[in-house]
Design a protein around this motif. Structure first.
Motif, PDB file in Angstrom:
ATOM      1  N   TYR A 170      -0.177   7.280   8.553  1.00  0.00           N
ATOM      2  CA  TYR A 170      -0.593   8.347   7.641  1.00  0.00           C
ATOM      3  C   TYR A 170      -1.898   8.015   6.945  1.00  0.00           C
ATOM      4  N   PHE A 171      -2.074   6.700   6.829  1.00  0.00           N
ATOM      5  CA  PHE A 171      -2.982   6.149   5.846  1.00  0.00           C
ATOM      6  C   PHE A 171      -4.412   6.142   6.363  1.00  0.00           C
ATOM      7  N   ASN A 172      -5.297   6.699   5.579  1.00  0.00           N
ATOM      8  CA  ASN A 172      -6.712   6.607   5.902  1.00  0.00           C
ATOM      9  C   ASN A 172      -7.372   5.900   4.730  1.00  0.00           C
ATOM     10  N   PRO A 173      -7.665   4.595   4.908  1.00  0.00           N
ATOM     11  CA  PRO A 173      -8.129   3.794   3.769  1.00  0.00           C
ATOM     12  C   PRO A 173      -9.415   4.341   3.154  1.00  0.00           C
ATOM     13  N   ILE A 302      -4.223   2.656  -8.774  1.00  0.00           N
ATOM     14  CA  ILE A 302      -3.032   3.508  -8.759  1.00  0.00           C
ATOM     15  C   ILE A 302      -2.687   3.762  -7.298  1.00  0.00           C
ATOM     16  N   PHE A 303      -1.398   3.708  -6.998  1.00  0.00           N
ATOM     17  CA  PHE A 303      -1.009   4.086  -5.649  1.00  0.00           C
ATOM     18  C   PHE A 303       0.322   4.835  -5.653  1.00  0.00           C
ATOM     19  N   ALA A 304       0.533   5.599  -4.595  1.00  0.00           N
ATOM     20  CA  ALA A 304       1.783   6.322  -4.411  1.00  0.00           C
ATOM     21  C   ALA A 304       2.529   5.653  -3.271  1.00  0.00           C
ATOM     22  N   CYS A 305       3.861   5.793  -3.263  1.00  0.00           N
ATOM     23  CA  CYS A 305       4.631   5.144  -2.195  1.00  0.00           C
ATOM     24  C   CYS A 305       5.805   6.004  -1.767  1.00  0.00           C
ATOM     25  N   PRO A 313      -3.346   4.891  -1.674  1.00  0.00           N
ATOM     26  CA  PRO A 313      -4.095   4.776  -2.924  1.00  0.00           C
ATOM     27  C   PRO A 313      -4.341   6.150  -3.551  1.00  0.00           C
ATOM     28  N   VAL A 314      -4.310   6.181  -4.877  1.00  0.00           N
ATOM     29  CA  VAL A 314      -4.618   7.414  -5.609  1.00  0.00           C
ATOM     30  C   VAL A 314      -5.953   7.188  -6.310  1.00  0.00           C
ATOM     31  N   GLY A 315      -6.900   8.059  -6.083  1.00  0.00           N
ATOM     32  CA  GLY A 315      -8.220   7.903  -6.665  1.00  0.00           C
ATOM     33  C   GLY A 315      -8.419   8.820  -7.857  1.00  0.00           C
ATOM     34  N   CYS A 316      -8.845  10.020  -7.574  1.00  0.00           N
ATOM     35  CA  CYS A 316      -9.205  10.966  -8.625  1.00  0.00           C
ATOM     36  C   CYS A 316      -7.994  11.747  -9.110  1.00  0.00           C
ATOM     37  N   ALA A 317      -7.869  11.914 -10.436  1.00  0.00           N
ATOM     38  CA  ALA A 317      -6.830  12.767 -11.019  1.00  0.00           C
ATOM     39  C   ALA A 317      -7.508  13.920 -11.742  1.00  0.00           C
ATOM     40  N   PRO A 331      -9.432   2.366  -2.191  1.00  0.00           N
ATOM     41  CA  PRO A 331      -8.169   1.609  -2.230  1.00  0.00           C
ATOM     42  C   PRO A 331      -8.364   0.244  -2.876  1.00  0.00           C
ATOM     43  N   GLY A 332      -7.526  -0.097  -3.850  1.00  0.00           N
ATOM     44  CA  GLY A 332      -7.668  -1.355  -4.574  1.00  0.00           C
ATOM     45  C   GLY A 332      -7.104  -2.531  -3.790  1.00  0.00           C
ATOM     46  N   GLU A 333      -7.488  -3.738  -4.245  1.00  0.00           N
ATOM     47  CA  GLU A 333      -7.083  -4.977  -3.561  1.00  0.00           C
ATOM     48  C   GLU A 333      -5.568  -5.187  -3.612  1.00  0.00           C
TER      49      GLU A 333
END
Ligand code: PLP
Ligand code: COI
Length: 361
Positions: A170-173, A302-305, A313-317, A331-333
């Protein structure tokens, strides 16, 4: 209880299946078989049947069409380094399926029966499990009311079904998810169905998801129904906030207040993050604390799971209260470390110290 197995006489040819599994998407292709099992109030659970995947026939007055008495699960089987296949925490899905059934007044399926059907379908359709890291076979158990009648009461018949679909990464870094914090719609209130995995919760969420899309966002974030300020979860995923940075970071997630879906990925990350040496905390975080934490830099990632995407990873809110971006929006470390650790456990390349993986083949 044993399962009646009738193999399909029109399974997808090997070469075509391999092509589909090589570029699976999500929910685009379904495997050759499915499982059905009937329950009636008089006789309880029947013998599950594994047979060719096919449309089903239902009476137009079947209760599910009118009052939405339906529940489901989502779980995955992963290819292992030895070519075998293992399920990730299937007992947790079996247990949640029972809890959802109880809330929606559907029959509770014994965990052993649930697990037996999953094991049988994965074995039968093993050729549909992708090989690449991040890819898997997504398994969808579900159950719905089949009594014919328009009286509003718990159905005295139900059908349990199991289908499976090969799932790509699903993931597109490159793309952190952009979220819309909804102040207009409510997902769940105490005493409601927020803790259950029932179709109705998702039906009720679609208009909010559409509103999020209109704001240019990928997903909706839900806040609590009463004070309208506490962050609960995101679309079909739980949320994590990384406070601080490096080895002294705290991995924080909204606590299960009774209105959140108790995610199995969420629960697993509580352990994985602790194993990695981080402080782990469950609590309450308000939208203001989110905005201020991001502004001060205290919230670094911030990330969702969830089962489908594992970790995103969650970027902009964005919200009626403004727009803010976490870190550099990438995406954070720690997000990536947790994602890679969990995926490593799921694919059998990192030791499974919690005994989460259940070998099928
Ligand atoms: N929250 C909601 C509303 C969901 O639909 C899901 C998906 O299943 C999750 C959270 C994550 O749960 P899990 O990690 O068990 O897939
Ligand atoms: C998840 O597994 O994270 C989900 O949200 C499942 C979804 C397709 C309903």
């Amino acid at each position: 209880m044993s399962i009646t197995i009738t193999p399909s006489n029109h399974a997808v040819p090997d070469s075509e299946r391999r092509e589909k599994v090589a570029a699976p998407g999500f929910g685009k292709y379904y495997t050759d078989h499915m499982v059905v099992c009937e329950w009636t109030e008089e006789d309880g659970w029947g013998v599950p049947e594994l047979k060719a995947y096919a449309p089903i026939s239902l009476d137009p007055a079947a209760m599910v069409f009118h009052y939405g008495q339906e529940i489901f699960e989502g779980m995955k089987a992963y290819r292992q380094p030895d070519g075998g296949i293992a399920l990730f925490r299937p007992e947790a899905n079996a247990a949640r399926f029972k809890r959802s059934a109880e809330r929606i007044a559907l029959p509770q399926m014994p965990e052993a029966l649930f697990l037996e059907t999953v094991d049988a379908l994965v074995k039968q359709d093993a050729g549909w499990v992708p090989d690449k890291v991040g890819e898997s076979l997504y398994i969808r158990p579900f159950m719905f009311a089949t009594e014919v009648g328009l009286g509003v009461r718990p159905s005295n018949r139900a059908l349990y079904m199991l289908i499976a679909t090969p799932a790509g990464a699903y993931f597109n870094p490159a793309n952190a998810v952009t979220v819309w914090i909804s102040t207009e719609y409510v997902r769940a209130a105490l005493g409601g169905t927020g803790e259950a995995k029932c179709g109705g919760n998702y039906a009720a969420s679609l208009v909010a998801q559409r509103a999020a899309a209109k704001e240019g966002c990928d997903q909706v974030v839900w806040i609590d129904a009463v004070e309208r300020k506490w962050v609960e979860e995101m679309g079909g995923m739980n949320l994590y906030f990384v406070k601080g940075t490096g080895a002294s970071a705290t991995i924080f997630t909204p606590k299960l207040t009774g209105t959140l879906l108790p995610g199995i990925t969420r629960d697993s990350i509580l352990s994985v993050a602790a194993d990695l040496g981080y402080k782990v905390e469950e609590g309450m975080i308000s939208v203001d604390e989110w905005r201020d934490g991001v502004a001060s830099g205290e919230i670094s990632e911030i990330f969702a799971c969830g089962t489908a995407a594992v970790v995103s990873p969650v970027g902009c809110a964005k919200s009626a209260m403004g727009t803010w971006v976490t870190g550099d929006g990438k995406p954070g470390e720690i997000t990536m470390q947790i994602r890679n650790t969990l995926l490593g456990i799921q694919h059998g390349t990192i030791p499974d110290t919690h005994n989460w993986m259940k070998k099928v083949l």
